[in-house]
Design a protein around this motif. Structure first.
Motif, mmCIF file in Angstrom:
data_model
loop_
_atom_site.group_PDB
_atom_site.id
_atom_site.type_symbol
_atom_site.label_atom_id
_atom_site.label_comp_id
_atom_site.label_asym_id
_atom_site.label_seq_id
_atom_site.Cartn_x
_atom_site.Cartn_y
_atom_site.Cartn_z
ATOM 1 N N HIS A 4 -51.004 23.049 -4.758
ATOM 2 C CA HIS A 4 -52.387 23.179 -5.187
ATOM 3 C C HIS A 4 -53.288 22.238 -4.384
ATOM 4 O O HIS A 4 -54.355 22.630 -3.952
ATOM 5 C CB HIS A 4 -52.482 22.872 -6.683
ATOM 6 C CG HIS A 4 -53.836 23.116 -7.241
ATOM 7 N ND1 HIS A 4 -54.268 24.368 -7.565
ATOM 8 C CD2 HIS A 4 -54.869 22.282 -7.493
ATOM 9 C CE1 HIS A 4 -55.496 24.302 -8.012
ATOM 10 N NE2 HIS A 4 -55.877 23.044 -7.980
ATOM 11 N N THR A 26 -52.792 25.593 -11.631
ATOM 12 C CA THR A 26 -53.808 26.622 -11.450
ATOM 13 C C THR A 26 -54.541 26.934 -12.755
ATOM 14 O O THR A 26 -53.959 26.927 -13.823
ATOM 15 C CB THR A 26 -53.129 27.902 -10.945
ATOM 16 O OG1 THR A 26 -52.347 27.578 -9.817
ATOM 17 C CG2 THR A 26 -54.138 28.944 -10.565
ATOM 18 N N GLU A 99 -57.116 31.258 -6.398
ATOM 19 C CA GLU A 99 -55.711 30.997 -6.679
ATOM 20 C C GLU A 99 -55.305 31.524 -8.050
ATOM 21 O O GLU A 99 -54.178 31.973 -8.243
ATOM 22 C CB GLU A 99 -55.465 29.491 -6.594
ATOM 23 C CG GLU A 99 -54.019 29.094 -6.687
ATOM 24 C CD GLU A 99 -53.846 27.604 -6.496
ATOM 25 O OE1 GLU A 99 -52.978 27.057 -7.188
ATOM 26 O OE2 GLU A 99 -54.564 27.000 -5.675
ATOM 27 N N ALA A 100 -56.225 31.495 -9.008
ATOM 28 C CA ALA A 100 -55.906 31.865 -10.388
ATOM 29 C C ALA A 100 -55.929 33.368 -10.652
ATOM 30 O O ALA A 100 -55.358 33.819 -11.637
ATOM 31 C CB ALA A 100 -56.873 31.169 -11.339
#
Length: 161
Positions: A4, A26, A99-100
């Motif tokens: 991350h 995340t 990213e999520a």
């Protein structure tokens, strides 16, 4: 956590709440979608009552938010706001959001962003710039984007001219 950190730029002077959010695993998809709506609402430096009501209405009524505790809207929005206040905050938020979200939820995010931008029409230049950036960062296909944009405009027509 290292993955991350590598994917998201960490602003040098991030406050404690924003840092915790940024460095935690995340975001969940619900929070990411709320972040998108906050980013668009805050883009013109004024989060209007119409935009805030629209965010609440969307969270309460749109199927993608089933199971989300609406009492968490304000804390999630505040986390996003704290990150946005920092240098490179927009980049950090967009990285977390991308990213999520899966590809189909990225399209949902763009559709929700359009609804927030149109909540207090007309859409200002700052909002347009953020929408363009969001579309690019999330990798929204240009034809899909055009369809979502047209659908949003039609949904926000008023019966009187």
């Amino acid at each position: 956590m290292l993955k991350h950190q590598a994917m998201t730029k960490v602003p040098a002077n991030l406050n404690k709440t924003a840092f915790r959010t940024l460095m935690s695993s995340t975001l969940n998809p619900h929070s990411a979608l709320i972040y998108v709506m906050v980013v668009v609402s805050a883009s013109d430096a004024i989060m209007s009552d119409a935009e805030l009501h629209a965010i609440g209405d969307i969270v309460r009524s749109v199927r993608v938010f089933e199971g989300f505790d609406e009492n968490k809207i304000i804390p999630v929005a505040s986390e996003c706001g704290a990150i946005l206040q920092e240098r490179e905050g927009l980049n950090a938020v967009l990285g977390l959001v991308k990213e999520a979200l899966s590809p189909h939820l990225r399209e949902t995010a763009y559709a929700l962003a359009l609804d927030i931008a149109l909540a207090d029409a007309p859409v200002l230049a700052e909002e347009n710039r953020v929408l363009q950036r969001l579309k690019n960062e999330l990798g929204i296909d240009r034809l899909v984007a055009a369809a979502l944009e047209r659908a949003a405009i039609v949904r926000h027509y008023r019966a009187t001219a």
